[in-house]
Design an enzyme around this catalytic site. Structure first.
Site, PDB file in Angstrom:
ATOM      1  N   TYR A  45       0.817  -1.211   0.000  1.00  0.00           N
ATOM      2  CA  TYR A  45       0.000   0.000   0.000  1.00  0.00           C
ATOM      3  C   TYR A  45       0.854   1.265   0.000  1.00  0.00           C
ATOM      4  CZ  TYR A  45      -4.070  -2.959   1.025  1.00  0.00           C
ATOM      5  OH  TYR A  45      -5.058  -3.908   0.980  1.00  0.00           O
TER       6      TYR A  45
ATOM      7  N   LYS B 225       3.278 -15.540   2.018  1.00  0.00           N
ATOM      8  CA  LYS B 225       3.151 -16.273   0.751  1.00  0.00           C
ATOM      9  C   LYS B 225       4.576 -16.637   0.336  1.00  0.00           C
ATOM     10  CE  LYS B 225       0.589 -17.700  -2.730  1.00  0.00           C
ATOM     11  NZ  LYS B 225      -0.244 -18.895  -2.608  1.00  0.00           N
TER      12      LYS B 225
ATOM     13  N   ASP C 293      -3.324 -18.207   1.370  1.00  0.00           N
ATOM     14  CA  ASP C 293      -4.498 -18.871   0.786  1.00  0.00           C
ATOM     15  C   ASP C 293      -5.047 -19.915   1.757  1.00  0.00           C
ATOM     16  OD1 ASP C 293      -1.992 -19.931   0.265  1.00  0.00           O
ATOM     17  OD2 ASP C 293      -2.514 -20.810  -1.658  1.00  0.00           O
TER      18      ASP C 293
ATOM     19  N   ASP D 175     -11.005  -8.632   7.609  1.00  0.00           N
ATOM     20  CA  ASP D 175     -12.423  -8.469   7.255  1.00  0.00           C
ATOM     21  C   ASP D 175     -13.142  -9.819   7.249  1.00  0.00           C
ATOM     22  OD1 ASP D 175     -12.286  -5.759   7.061  1.00  0.00           O
ATOM     23  OD2 ASP D 175     -13.115  -5.639   5.038  1.00  0.00           O
TER      24      ASP D 175
END
Ligand code: NAD
Length: 362
Positions: free
Chosen positions: A141, A192, A224, A252
Site C-alpha cells: 500500500y 506467501k 491462501d 475483514d
C-alpha cells in the site's frame, strides 16, 4: 497525571457513534477517576469542507501531542471524485503514516449473545476470540514505485511495489509476540513464502524474533490456506500476524465470523504504545443521520484505548463487562437485532453508561 485524548469524529455515522463514546469517557472521568482531557478536531471529508485538506496541520499537531486518539470514520460518496490526496481516506492514511502507527490490532470476538448473527454454524464460532495483528505502514500500500504508465505499445500498465525492510518485519513481529504473551501464547504468521521473496524474508525474521519468545508457540501458514482455515475452523487461531494487504483481507473475513461489523473495535499502535482507536467499519453513508448505527465498536475501541495506551486495564475490563451486560439485558441496534425490537444509537450509548454506573454501585 491527566491524559489527553484527541477526538476525531470524521464523516457519516462517525459523529453519531463518537458522541456515544464521549458519553462513556465523561462517565469514566466523573465516576471512575479517569483523568482524561478530550479535544475534538476535524478529519476526512469534514476537514476537507472546512480547510480543503482531509488532514489539516492543526489536527495532526493535536494528534501528535495526544496520548491517544479516538476516531469515528471517514469517507462519503460526495468526496469520491476528488484527487487521491484530497480524499478523506488519504487523510487517515497520512495520519497513520505520520504517527508511525505500524501495528494494527483487529480483534474478532464473538459475544455469546450474538452467536446467531454469524454466517457460520454456532459450534464453529461460539467462543471465538482471535486477534489479528496487521502491519499497517508498509508493504504494497505504500511501496514505491507505483502508478499507471503507458507502454510503447500504447497499452496502459498499472504497477505497485511490495517491499518490507527487515526492521519493519522485526517490529511488527515483536508487537505480535508481545500480544500473544498476554493471551494464549499461540502465534500464526501468515505469508506467501512459496511465491514471494518478501515473504521469505518475512518468515526468516519472524523466526529470529521467536527465539526471544520461547513460551509462544509459533506456526506459519500461506495466506491462501489461512483464509480457508479462518472459515473452516477459526477457533484454531489465537493471534495472527501478517503484512498490510493480507491483513486487510483476512481481518475483514475474521470480522464477518462475528456477524456484525458494528461490534468490532481496532487499535493502531506506534512503538511506544500510543494509538489511534477506531471501529473497523466505515462511515456507512446508507444509514448516516438515521440514529440507528451501532456505537458498540466505537465504545469497545475506548476499552482498547484504556488497555493499550492509558494503562487502565481495570477500567477497560469494566467497559467490556458493561457491553456484555447491555447485550444480556436485550439491547440491540438494528444491525444485530435479529428481527426483534431495536434501539437507537443514543439509547445504546445510554444503556452502556448505565451498565457502567451499575458496576460502580455494586
Ligand atoms: P461501511 O463499513 O461504511 O458499511 C458497510 C455496511 O455496514 C453498510 O451497510 C453499513 O450500513 C453497515 N455498517 C457499518 N457500520 C455500521 C454500524 N456501526 N452500525 C450498523 N451498521 C453498520 O463500508 P462501505 O459502505 O464500504 O464504505 C463507506 C465509506 O466508508 C466509504 O467512503 C469508505 O471509503 C469509508 N471507509 C472508511 C473507513 C475508516 O474510516 N477507517 C473504513 C472503511 C470504509
Amino acid at each position: 497525571m491527566s491524559k489527553k485524548i484527541a477526538i476525531l469524529p470524521g464523516d457519516g455515522i462517525g459523529t453519531e457513534i463518537v458522541a456515544e463514546a464521549i458519553k462513556l469517557l465523561d462517565c469514566l472521568n466523573q465516576d471512575f477517576g479517569l483523568d482524561a482531557e478530550l479535544e475534538t478536531a476535524a478529519i476526512g471529508g469534514a476537514a476537507y469542507d472546512e480547510s480543503g485538506r482531509p488532514l489539516p496541520d492543526s489536527t495532526l499537531a493535536l494528534c501528535k501531542q495526544a496520548d491517544a486518539i479516538l476516531m469515528g470514520s471517514v469517507g462519503a460518496p460526495q468526496y469520491e471524485s476528488l484527487d487521491r490526496e484530497t480524499r478523506p481516506e488519504w487523510g487517515l492514511l497520512q495520519l497513520r503514516a505520520s504517527l508511525e502507527l505500524f501495528s494494527n490490532l483487529r480483534p474478532a470476538m464473538l459475544y455469546p449473545q450474538l452467536v446467531n448473527a454469524s454466517s457460520l454454524k454456532p459450534e464453529l464460532v461460539s467462543g471465538l476470540d482471535i486477534m489479528i495483528v496487521r502491519e499497517l505502514t508498509g508493504g504494497i500500500y505504500f511501496g514505491e514505485p507505483r502508478g499507471i504508465r503507458t507502454l510503447e505499445s500504447g497499452e496502459r500498465e498499472g504497477f505497485n511495489t511490495l517491499v518490507y525492510a527487515e526492521h519493519e518485519i522485526d517490529r511488527i513481529a515483536r508487537s505480535a509476540f508481545d500480544i500473544a504473551m498476554l493471551r494464549n501464547r499461540k502465534l500464526c504468521s501468515v505469508d506467501k513464502a512459496n511465491v514471494l521473496e518478501v515473504s521469505e524474508l518475512w518468515r526468516e525474521v519472524v523466526k529470529d524474533v521467536a527465539r526471544e519468545y520461547p513460551e509462544v508457540e509459533l506456526s506459519h501458514l500461506y495466506v491462501d490456506n489461512a483464509s480457508m482455515q479462518l472459515v473452516r475452523a477459526p477457533k484454531q487461531f489465537d493471534v495472527i500476524v501478517t503484512g498490510n494487504m493480507f491483513g486487510d483481507i483476512l481481518s475483514d473475513t475474521a470480522a464477518m465470523l462475528t456477524g456484525s461489523i458494528g461490534m468490532l473495535p481496532s487499535a493502531s499502535l506506534d512503538k511506544n504504545g500510543k494509538g489511534l482507536y477506531e471501529p473497523i467499519h466505515g462511515s456507512a453513508p446508507d444509514i448516516a443521520g438515521k440514529s440507528i448505527a451501532n456505537p458498540l465498536a466505537t465504545i469497545l475501541s475506548v476499552a482498547m484505548m484504556l488497555r493499550y495506551s492509558l494503562e487502565q486495564t481495570e477500567l477497560a475490563n469494566f467497559v467490556d463487562v458493561a457491553v456484555g451486560n447491555v447485550l444480556n439485558q436485550g439491547f440491540r441496534t438494528a444491525d444485530i437485532a435479529d428481527g426483534t425490537n431495536s434501539v437507537s444509537t443514543s439509547d445504546m450509548g445510554d444503556a452502556v453508561v448505565a451498565a457502567l454506573r451499575a458496576l460502580n454501585d455494586s
